[in-house]
Design an enzyme around this catalytic site. Sequence first.
Site: not given
Length: 673
Positions: A319, A407
Amino acid sequence: MFLYMSTPLFISLTFFTLVSATIHLHPLDPLNAMELTRVQTIVERSHPGSAFHYIGLAEPDKSSILSWLATSLNQSSTTPSPRQAMTIIRHHNQTHEIIVDLLTTTIIYNRVYTGFGYPSLSGEEVTMAMKLPLTYPPFVISVRKRGLKLDQVVCQPYPIGWFGVQGKREVKLACYYLEGTVNMHARPLEGISVVVDLEEMKISKYFDRVRVAVPKAEGTEYRLSQMRPSTVRATMVNRITVVQPDGPGFKIDGHIIRWANWNFHLGFDVRAGVIISLASIFDVQKQEFRRVLYKAYVSELFVPYMDPTEEWYYKTFFDAGEFGFGLCTLPLEPLRDCPANAVFIDAFYAGQDGKPLQIPNALCVFERYAGDVMWRHTEIGIPGEFIREVRPEVTLVVRMVSTVGNYDYIIDWEFKQSGSIVAKVGLSGILEVKGTAYTHTDKIKEEAFGTLLAENTLGIYHDHFLSYHIDLDIDGEANSFVKNKLVTKRVKDNSSLRKSYWTVEKVTARTESEANIKVGAEAAELVVVNPNKKTKLGNPIGYRLIPRSSPASSLLSDDDYPQIRGAFTKYDLWVTPYNNSEKWVAGLYADQSRGDDTIATWSERDREIENKDIVLWYTVGFHHVPSQEDFPVMPTLSGGFELRPTNFFEANPVLNSRVPMPVNWPNCTSPHK
Ligand SMILES: *[C@@H]1O[C@H](CO)[C@@H](O)[C@H](O)[C@H]1NC(C)=O
Ligand SMILES: *[C@@H]1O[C@H](CO)[C@@H](O)[C@H](O)[C@H]1NC(C)=O
Ligand SMILES: *[C@@H]1O[C@H](CO)[C@@H](O)[C@H](O)[C@H]1NC(C)=O
Ligand SMILES: *[C@@H]1O[C@H](CO)[C@@H](O)[C@H](O)[C@H]1NC(C)=O
Ligand SMILES: *[C@@H]1O[C@H](CO)[C@@H](O)[C@H](O)[C@H]1NC(C)=O
Ligand SMILES: [Cu+2]
């Protein structure tokens, strides 16, 4: 993948403002909007039409930062800080690394990167790629075949990973169905694979392999405004707030934060997000500030999913390196993301065109008083006396929330007056789910790779591995890493009625390989000491790393492609000698990386780390077996670690800490006066 709430800035660049703005900058300050504009202008002039994938501070070497600090302490001299920008652009389908010197406004380094991997995706290309399927005839047919409405479909781009063959700069898209919900992640359209060539910005491969029912919208709502009042009531609590009638107890001076006995520099990077630097604590006995932490930030965030099937195997995300942990930072909501006494700070980064964008309220800083006890004792052993001493705990918290697609990661750095720094990550948001035909676990015959969370909805097993770069400089740079092993001893000579006890055996790691550790596999304290400094009593001055959640290293095989790229997850802790160019634990070019620029390859040199400037890389890991409570949105799950002084002070540093004055707030009286 991203909601664009960032605000474009329009800046009139005059020479005067640039110069005056530069003089007061700290060398670790993130590039401000004017500097970003300056970099953009210079790079665009030499490389017209560039796509900017990264602009950030080209951080000066530690030695030059420390010497700048030393001279800037002399009020008379105002040395301008060294200011350089690191830029990664795509230009004519090539990746360029360009360093711009902002004082001389010249390009001082420019090379084409020819190694493996690609720069992080820009927000703009992601937004463009997302829209492509909606006008792609085969996709339109696939949507119709499923009996779905095209205008209710949204797609999200995912990096394709690396599985042994060199790929073009491509992403895959996963698509979701909105009708009846805003929880799009809960309604995946399974079975469709869309590959987008980012250079040509068009769909390069397309498969519609299997058709699976789209999970229903019912039960996926998470907005309070849409909840039935009767369902809300059970968890209602009374009004609550934190009140500081005298205002916050910290001072923000540029990017320097001073609070209680701490001061530190608070930075931001579009890739790393929040960066803490130069944290020093005031030692009351020595009457001086002492250095603790040179720098700390999240270096990478690796999230591999555990479903090897065609539509899921590639979901192994980095990420920070692929998307940008800072890029995914969104404005915090006052009173909800941060308490009433919080102060908010904006952040800046460059868009794909290189021009500055602002993230308002990207960070918040606040004093936390959560009713905890800093230390206490009640003494009832003295006849005729009753002694009770309690010190309530007030700490300082810096917070950022990064929402990487589905998320949400809540990143906290908490400073305690007792000398501890606590790093905490909270996981929340929406699970990455897979559509399935199943509506009950009893009916599942083959391997499902996850937990059935709702009808037709599987929460796929996965990990979250956050690697923290932790450069402690305990009273100076020359430090050592020591494992204080706790070993069981047998009483052999009948001198005691006891058969056994444990004691401490100190082992100093001489080279990198001796420091690797799977925490929990052995009982040991992990200590960074300054071997050249001792307390008055002769104990080595140090700080200890204490895990605050169960460590979780990777369970994948060493030869699995995502594991080669995310090799840092093999151990919970690595220790390397300081090297200003070793910043990203899974490599600078994480998109489609091949694992040739990771901490595992750096550490193959097995460099000396004893009595050297060293960096700890600690992984806060989670093996996530989803449960039904994680659906339709997940209550925060937290992990982290504490950096705690260990023979750093001569005694309890908060022995003579004061108790904050009570607040007499109107209409707020304690029933237990
Ligand atoms: C500050 O300046 C004085 C005079 O130029 C010099 O003697 C001293 O070493 C300087 N202090 C630091 C910390 O650089
Ligand atoms: C980049 O490569 C693509 C093919 O992958 C090509 O269509 C495009 O023209 C190239 N762009 C430039 C600027 O060379
Ligand atoms: C300890 O005590 C046991 C039992 O009394 C005896 O057999 C043994 O020899 C003793 N060992 C030593 C080292 O004295
Ligand atoms: C710093 O790290 C880079 C990347 O691993 C390496 O190429 C370089 O040799 C290192 N420098 C030193 C002084 O070790
Ligand atoms: C305190 O109570 C009074 C009377 O109920 C009310 O008018 C006032 O607004 C309250 N003040 C606060 C700060 O809540
Ligand atoms: Cu998870």
